[in-house]
Design a protein around this motif. Structure first.
Motif, PDB file in Angstrom:
ATOM      1  N   LYS A 145      35.100  39.257  39.718  1.00 44.52           N
ATOM      2  CA  LYS A 145      33.978  38.327  39.532  1.00 44.52           C
ATOM      3  C   LYS A 145      34.473  36.893  39.383  1.00 44.52           C
ATOM      4  O   LYS A 145      33.865  35.956  39.893  1.00 44.52           O
ATOM      5  CB  LYS A 145      33.155  38.740  38.307  1.00 44.52           C
ATOM      6  N   HIS A 152      44.243  33.784  45.662  1.00 42.75           N
ATOM      7  CA  HIS A 152      43.199  34.745  45.294  1.00 42.75           C
ATOM      8  C   HIS A 152      43.217  35.966  46.201  1.00 42.75           C
ATOM      9  O   HIS A 152      42.967  37.082  45.740  1.00 42.75           O
ATOM     10  CB  HIS A 152      41.813  34.094  45.355  1.00 42.75           C
ATOM     11  N   GLU A 154      35.507  35.422  42.747  1.00 39.73           N
ATOM     12  CA  GLU A 154      34.308  35.114  43.532  1.00 39.73           C
ATOM     13  C   GLU A 154      33.656  33.819  43.039  1.00 39.73           C
ATOM     14  O   GLU A 154      33.271  32.965  43.843  1.00 39.73           O
ATOM     15  CB  GLU A 154      33.316  36.280  43.453  1.00 39.73           C
ATOM     16  N   LYS A 155      33.553  33.663  41.724  1.00 44.23           N
ATOM     17  CA  LYS A 155      32.968  32.438  41.148  1.00 44.23           C
ATOM     18  C   LYS A 155      33.767  31.200  41.518  1.00 44.23           C
ATOM     19  O   LYS A 155      33.206  30.174  41.902  1.00 44.23           O
ATOM     20  CB  LYS A 155      32.924  32.549  39.617  1.00 44.23           C
ATOM     21  N   GLU A 156      35.079  31.308  41.373  1.00 43.09           N
ATOM     22  CA  GLU A 156      35.909  30.152  41.701  1.00 43.09           C
ATOM     23  C   GLU A 156      35.812  29.811  43.182  1.00 43.09           C
ATOM     24  O   GLU A 156      35.638  28.647  43.539  1.00 43.09           O
ATOM     25  CB  GLU A 156      37.364  30.412  41.302  1.00 43.09           C
ATOM     26  N   ASN A 157      35.940  30.825  44.039  1.00 44.77           N
ATOM     27  CA  ASN A 157      35.934  30.577  45.480  1.00 44.77           C
ATOM     28  C   ASN A 157      34.607  30.007  45.980  1.00 44.77           C
ATOM     29  O   ASN A 157      34.602  29.159  46.862  1.00 44.77           O
ATOM     30  CB  ASN A 157      36.239  31.860  46.259  1.00 44.77           C
ATOM     31  N   THR A 158      33.498  30.478  45.435  1.00 45.40           N
ATOM     32  CA  THR A 158      32.196  30.083  45.990  1.00 45.40           C
ATOM     33  C   THR A 158      31.507  28.958  45.227  1.00 45.40           C
ATOM     34  O   THR A 158      30.670  28.270  45.801  1.00 45.40           O
ATOM     35  CB  THR A 158      31.233  31.286  46.057  1.00 45.40           C
ATOM     36  N   THR A 159      31.855  28.771  43.961  1.00 44.94           N
ATOM     37  CA  THR A 159      31.129  27.793  43.155  1.00 44.94           C
ATOM     38  C   THR A 159      32.033  26.725  42.542  1.00 44.94           C
ATOM     39  O   THR A 159      31.823  25.534  42.760  1.00 44.94           O
ATOM     40  CB  THR A 159      30.344  28.503  42.033  1.00 44.94           C
ATOM     41  N   ILE A 186      42.794  29.575  47.013  1.00 43.41           N
ATOM     42  CA  ILE A 186      42.032  30.656  47.642  1.00 43.41           C
ATOM     43  C   ILE A 186      42.981  31.667  48.292  1.00 43.41           C
ATOM     44  O   ILE A 186      42.754  32.880  48.201  1.00 43.41           O
ATOM     45  CB  ILE A 186      40.996  30.088  48.648  1.00 43.41           C
ATOM     46  N   TYR A 218      35.289  25.785  42.906  1.00 43.30           N
ATOM     47  CA  TYR A 218      36.078  24.935  43.791  1.00 43.30           C
ATOM     48  C   TYR A 218      35.190  23.999  44.601  1.00 43.30           C
ATOM     49  O   TYR A 218      35.529  22.844  44.823  1.00 43.30           O
ATOM     50  CB  TYR A 218      36.943  25.776  44.730  1.00 43.30           C
ATOM     51  N   LYS A 219      34.054  24.495  45.043  1.00 39.77           N
ATOM     52  CA  LYS A 219      33.108  23.659  45.797  1.00 39.77           C
ATOM     53  C   LYS A 219      32.578  22.528  44.906  1.00 39.77           C
ATOM     54  O   LYS A 219      32.451  21.391  45.351  1.00 39.77           O
ATOM     55  CB  LYS A 219      31.962  24.507  46.333  1.00 39.77           C
ATOM     56  N   ASP A 236      42.495  25.247  49.099  1.00 36.25           N
ATOM     57  CA  ASP A 236      42.793  26.272  50.112  1.00 36.25           C
ATOM     58  C   ASP A 236      43.947  27.156  49.652  1.00 36.25           C
ATOM     59  O   ASP A 236      43.933  28.372  49.840  1.00 36.25           O
ATOM     60  CB  ASP A 236      43.139  25.626  51.459  1.00 36.25           C
TER      61      ASP A 236
END
Length: 183
Positions: free
Chosen positions: A128, A11, A131-136, A8, A138-139, A5
């Protein structure tokens, strides 16, 4: 995870900076002038905060454990993706710094173009990347790392965040230059 968190949240601040950097590139195109104070502060913000604090925290803590614990897929995602992009970003900033010095010494269209090209390459890459880190990425870490490992990441991240507080004043000084409106 609090650590993720927090990354993010960082970010979000970096993304706001990217929007501002893009605005200043448009200004360079329209006015054919370079705000040297802005670009110097931007390079410092990138090196000291976006790279020196944020990327360093990812590399030293989260990514380290993803590489060690998540097998070939973790290694591929981090070493073949995120770390490569961190290094590309550093290259764009280095080239931006050279372009700014070149323009200061010889203010011509070629040097102006290099400022815009390298600044916008950085902006586009980081957008980009975030976006990759936040959506893919880190998950992926949250879903695949063990609870023990997540606890260790939380502990190390909390300690790191506490030590980073001494840089808050410097970060705010840079942001005040970066977000200052031209008069």
């Amino acid at each position: 995870m609090y650590a993720i968190d927090y990354l993010i949240e960082e970010h979000e601040q970096i993304s706001n900076f990217l929007d501002r950097l893009e605005e200043k590139c448009i200004e360079v195109i329209n006015e054919k002038t370079v705000d040297f104070n802005f670009f110097r502060a931007s390079i410092s913000f990138i090196r000291e905060y976006a790279d020196g604090i944020h990327h360093k925290k990812e590399e030293d803590i989260l990514f380290k454990y993803m590489i060690s614990d998540l097998g070939m897929l973790g290694e591929k995602v981090i070493k073949g993706g995120m770390l490569v992009e961190h290094q590309l970003a550093r290259g764009y900033v280095y080239d931006l710094e050279i372009a700014i010095s070149s323009y200061k010494d010889s203010p011509n269209d070629k040097n102006l173009l290099q400022i815009i090209a390298n600044a916008m390459a950085y902006v586009n890459l980081l957008r980009k990347h975030v976006e990759k880190e936040n959506t893919t990425v880190y998950k992926f870490a949250e879903d695949r790392l063990s609870e023990d490992r997540k606890s260790l990441i939380e502990k190390e991240s909390s300690e790191r965040i506490e030590t980073e507080k001494k840089y808050d004043k410097r970060k705010e000084e840079l942001l005040s230059i970066i977000f200052k409106e031209n008069k």
